[in-house]
Design a protein around this motif. Structure first.
Motif, PDB file in Angstrom:
ATOM      1  N   ARG A   1      -0.107   2.376 -10.655  1.00 21.64           N
ATOM      2  CA  ARG A   1       0.451   1.012 -10.584  1.00 21.64           C
ATOM      3  C   ARG A   1       2.005   1.149 -10.029  1.00 21.64           C
ATOM      4  O   ARG A   1       2.242   0.433  -9.238  1.00 21.64           O
ATOM      5  CB  ARG A   1       0.267   0.273 -12.025  1.00 21.64           C
TER       6      ARG A   1
ATOM      7  N   TYR B   1      -0.531   1.884  -5.810  1.00 17.78           N
ATOM      8  CA  TYR B   1      -1.792   2.038  -5.521  1.00 17.78           C
ATOM      9  C   TYR B   1      -2.665   0.817  -5.973  1.00 17.78           C
ATOM     10  O   TYR B   1      -2.437   0.378  -6.882  1.00 17.78           O
ATOM     11  CB  TYR B   1      -2.600   3.368  -6.067  1.00 17.78           C
ATOM     12  N   THR B   2      -3.767   0.563  -5.191  1.00 17.80           N
ATOM     13  CA  THR B   2      -4.596  -0.539  -5.647  1.00 17.80           C
ATOM     14  C   THR B   2      -5.692  -0.154  -6.769  1.00 17.80           C
ATOM     15  O   THR B   2      -6.290   0.953  -6.409  1.00 17.80           O
ATOM     16  CB  THR B   2      -5.383  -1.507  -4.343  1.00 17.80           C
TER      17      THR B   2
ATOM     18  N   LEU C   1     -10.299  -0.304  -2.446  1.00 19.10           N
ATOM     19  CA  LEU C   1      -9.184   0.151  -3.388  1.00 19.10           C
ATOM     20  C   LEU C   1      -9.120   1.604  -3.499  1.00 19.10           C
ATOM     21  O   LEU C   1      -9.846   2.397  -2.988  1.00 19.10           O
ATOM     22  CB  LEU C   1     -10.054  -0.436  -4.741  1.00 19.10           C
TER      23      LEU C   1
ATOM     24  N   MET D   1       0.915  -1.071   0.082  1.00 20.41           N
ATOM     25  CA  MET D   1      -0.080   0.031  -0.083  1.00 20.41           C
ATOM     26  C   MET D   1       0.886   1.345   0.265  1.00 20.41           C
ATOM     27  O   MET D   1       1.864   1.321   0.674  1.00 20.41           O
ATOM     28  CB  MET D   1      -0.879   0.165   1.308  1.00 20.41           C
TER      29      MET D   1
ATOM     30  N   HIS E   1     -13.226  -3.886  -1.367  1.00 23.49           N
ATOM     31  CA  HIS E   1     -11.945  -4.343  -1.345  1.00 23.49           C
ATOM     32  C   HIS E   1     -10.855  -3.229  -1.124  1.00 23.49           C
ATOM     33  O   HIS E   1      -9.677  -3.174  -1.110  1.00 23.49           O
ATOM     34  CB  HIS E   1     -11.475  -4.817  -2.742  1.00 23.49           C
TER      35      HIS E   1
END
Length: 267
Positions: free
Chosen positions: A225, A229-230, A137, A1, A135
């Motif tokens: 990416r 980061y998700t 995100l 993260m 999730h």
């Protein structure tokens, strides 16, 4: 993260007095969208109200000569100046800088970026939010090129494109194939511009993004990416604009290819 992302406890619970407890700011860049603006804002307001979400729409208009700003002022009177904020600029300065400008006025903890010409239907926003919350995100992006969401989300239907001729479809597919092959970002629709970001995540990525044209959306995702980061994807149906003309031309296509190469060298 990524360290720039908020702590999990703050991510999952917002501070606004709605069942969701988060607030969603929509940045809506416009240029000659007088006919489209009232309907897209009505659709957005309908979705937000039906799902009991706190919201605002920041209209960033680039000095449209067709009266778009006058329409935005009337819409602010109708919905409330706390809901519709017109933040014009002096001229046609590009999509990337429009988002940078709009970010200065966002008071939500999530930001939605989308087109004002009905290419992106607001009905997909609740799916973006469901996937983000399920999730935790940082980013959810709409994709025309998947049949299911990633991570999986029940109820998502296959994405697609309507209203494009074969040439335009091939250009879009080719652009995404080129970027995916060269950059391997793990996202199926790099050129899409319908996305949900955490506010601090968008602010971080946008300060590092150098492109300001057609390449802008691609660079944003590639850098997200690279920064860790998700990212999730929700299939969307993209519909070619109803009123007005497409702003994509040969110069943008050439610029995109150059942008892919520049990113390959720098990221």
């Amino acid at each position: 993260m990524n360290p720039f992302a908020s702590p999990v406890s703050l991510n999952m619970q917002g501070q606004f007095d709605t069942p969701n407890t988060h607030k969603y700011s929509v940045i809506l860049p416009t240029y000659n969208e007088r006919k489209n603006l009232p309907i897209i804002i009505w659709l957005l307001a309908k979705v937000f109200e039906e799902h009991q979400l706190a919201w605002e729409i920041i209209v960033v208009d680039d000095a449209s000569p067709d009266g778009t700003q006058e329409v935005a002022i009337e819409l602010a009177r109708a919905y409330g100046e706390d809901k519709i904020l017109l933040k014009p600029r002096a001229g046609k300065l590009g999509l990337g800088t429009a988002y940078i400008h709009g970010l200065d006025f966002c008071t939500g903890d999530f930001v939605i970026i989308m087109d004002a010409d009905f290419s992106h239907h607001p009905k997909f926003i609740p799916q973006f939010i469901r996937l983000q919350q399920a999730h935790n995100l940082d980013i959810v992006t709409g994709t025309r090129y998947r049949s299911t969401s990633t991570p999986y989300l029940a109820g998502a239907r296959p994405g697609g494109v309507h209203g494009w001729d074969l040439k335009r479809k091939l250009v879009s597919r080719g652009a995404n194939f080129l970027a995916a092959t060269v950059l391997n970002p793990g996202v199926s629709d790099l050129t899409g511009s319908f996305r949900l970001y955490r506010l601090p995540v968008l602010r971080h990525i946008i300060t590092l993004t150098q492109s300001r044209g057609y390449v802008f959306q691609m660079e944003m995702m590639v850098r997200a990416r690279a920064l860790g980061y998700t990212v999730g994807e929700v299939p969307i149906t993209f519909v070619d604009r109803i009123f007005g003309e497409s702003k994509l031309g040969a110069d943008e296509v050439v610029g995109y290819v150059k942008g892919v190469w520049q990113l390959f060298k720098s990221v």
